[in-house]
Design a protein around this motif. Structure first.
Motif, short mmCIF file in Angstrom:
data_model
loop_
_atom_site.label_atom_id
_atom_site.label_comp_id
_atom_site.label_asym_id
_atom_site.label_seq_id
_atom_site.Cartn_x
_atom_site.Cartn_y
_atom_site.Cartn_z
N ALA A 146 0.98 6.80 5.87
CA ALA A 146 0.49 7.32 4.46
C ALA A 146 1.17 8.73 4.24
O ALA A 146 1.53 8.91 3.25
CB ALA A 146 -1.16 7.73 4.83
N GLU B 94 -1.37 3.89 10.37
CA GLU B 94 -1.37 4.08 9.08
C GLU B 94 -1.67 5.35 8.36
O GLU B 94 -0.87 5.82 7.33
CB GLU B 94 -2.72 3.50 8.35
CG GLU B 94 -2.80 1.83 8.95
CD GLU B 94 -2.94 1.01 7.73
OE1 GLU B 94 -3.34 1.50 6.44
OE2 GLU B 94 -2.91 -0.26 7.94
N SER C 141 4.92 8.13 3.42
CA SER C 141 5.17 7.84 1.89
C SER C 141 4.71 8.84 0.99
O SER C 141 5.57 8.99 0.07
CB SER C 141 4.45 6.43 2.09
OG SER C 141 3.29 6.46 1.63
N GLN D 144 0.94 -1.20 0.17
CA GLN D 144 0.19 -0.05 -0.01
C GLN D 144 0.71 1.33 -0.08
O GLN D 144 0.44 2.11 -0.93
CB GLN D 144 -0.80 0.05 1.16
CG GLN D 144 -2.08 1.19 1.18
CD GLN D 144 -2.94 1.04 2.39
OE1 GLN D 144 -3.12 -0.33 2.95
NE2 GLN D 144 -3.85 2.03 2.31
N TYR D 145 1.83 1.18 0.87
CA TYR D 145 2.56 2.63 0.97
C TYR D 145 3.89 2.84 0.25
O TYR D 145 4.40 3.84 0.10
CB TYR D 145 2.78 2.75 2.57
CG TYR D 145 1.47 2.90 3.20
CD1 TYR D 145 0.70 4.13 2.89
CD2 TYR D 145 1.13 1.86 4.17
CE1 TYR D 145 -0.73 4.23 3.70
CE2 TYR D 145 -0.17 2.06 4.82
CZ TYR D 145 -0.76 3.13 4.72
OH TYR D 145 -2.33 3.41 5.02
#
Ligand code: ADP
Ligand code: MG
Length: 322
Positions: free
Chosen positions: A97, A93, A100, A10-11
């Protein structure tokens, strides 16, 4: 970390443009262009040492890559690939987020691919390794400053140190000056276009991460030999800094910020005097101030001049440079 793979996906997994094989296998594969050497450098940032625990994660992401890209600039190398190893206390998270996003904003600005790394639990720490290309024999090292070289600096100095001084509660500044200083501290701009152009111009180069005096003394030491002990004279009043900082140039804390403050990530380089015209044209082309602040001599010492008078820097704790 149980959700390690989904976090990485995801990141940290983004399309690459310079890479044969990126994130996801046991190793990444790179192809260095023919006639080039691989330049490689690594820098680690640890919470409490390099940034405050409550620092904005976007800024930590940007800066952890930017300081590595700056090392490529100082070598005259073109940054292409990076790895990112990160220890996290928990899988926050929102933090990831923002981190990143900062990291990839910097990566995209300099066309750097993230090609791998490691993710583990622990005290917040970030290690980035940067890799880039430089044509064989064209890297600009610290060890080739010549007698009579001009000493040059890009941009202006002192802002990052003043911003840090403010955060530590020992520097008072006007609001607009403060925002410039905090931007320098949190969002350094690696001087890649300058570094690439300097391959054909500079004799030696270093990026200013630890402070001008400390970093210039690395050039002097590396460029000295048994037959020539390199030294330098610097004019403090010639070093570009914010107007409101210049107005306080007699204050030791201001002198300290300009001469010893780290984190500016400007380039300090030396070049023969016959490069002056070329460098002033380059400054215009890059829209970046390039300023001549001193000369390389054979004294084996670093001396500072302020308005034509020698400046005694021992009271600022610089004895070890003498
Ligand atoms: P291995 O067990 O082979 O070390 P990992 O499970 O640590 O592999 O990582 C899987 C893949 O994800 C590898 O390609 C690795 O380079 C990449 N990777 C892990 N952490 C990061 C990170 N923080 N940023 C970028 N890539 C990462
Ligand atoms: Mg691993």
């Amino acid at each position: 970390m149980s959700a390690e793979f989904s976090l990485i996906n995801q990141y940290f997994t983004r399309p690459t443009s310079n890479t044969v094989l990126g994130i996801g296998d046991d190793a990444a594969l790179l192809q260095v262009a023919a006639g080039n050497q691989l330049a490689i450098s690594t820098d680690m940032s640890v919470v409490g040492t390099h940034f405050f625990p409550d620092a904005a994660p976007y800024d930590i992401g940007w800066k952890s890559l930017a300081v590595n890209i700056s090392d490529m600039a100082a070598m005259g190398a073109n940054p292409k690939w990076a790895t990112l190893s990160i220890a996290l206390p928990d899988a926050n998270e929102a933090w990831l987020a923002a981190f990143s996003t900062g990291f990839f904003d910097c990566a995209n600005a300099f066309n750097v691919d993230l090609i791998g790394g490691d993710t583990t639990r622990g005290t917040l720490a970030i290690n980035v390794t940067i890799m880039g290309e430089v044509p064989i024999g064209k890297a600009i090292t610290r060890g080739n400053a010549q007698l009579g070289d001009d000493i040059w600096i890009s941009g202006s100095l002192g802002q990052a140190a003043l911003g840090l001084g403010h955060l530590q509660g020992n520097m008072v500044m006007e609001k607009d000056v403060l925002s410039t200083c905090l931007l320098s501290l949190h969002h350094p701009q690696p001087r890649i276009s300058l570094g690439l152009a300097l391959r054909e111009i500079a004799n030696s180069c270093i990026d200013i991460s630890d402070g001008l005096l400390a970093d210039l003394s690395h050039i002097l030491k590396a460029s000295s030999s048994t037959t020539s002990n390199k030294g330098a004279t610097l004019a403090l009043d010639k070093i570009p800094c914010l107007a409101s900082v210049k107005a306080r140039i007699q204050e030791p804390s201001i002198q300290q910020a300009i001469l010893a403050g780290g984190d500016d990530y400007e380039l300090c380089f030396t070049a023969a005097p016959n490069q002056r015209d070329t460098l002033s044209k380059l400054a215009e082309q890059l829209d970046l101030a390039l300023t001549r602040i001193g000369t390389i001599n054979e004294s084996g010492k670093l001396s500072i001049i302020l308005n034509d008078e020698p400046l005694n820097i021992t009271h600022l704790g610089y004895e070890h440079f003498a």
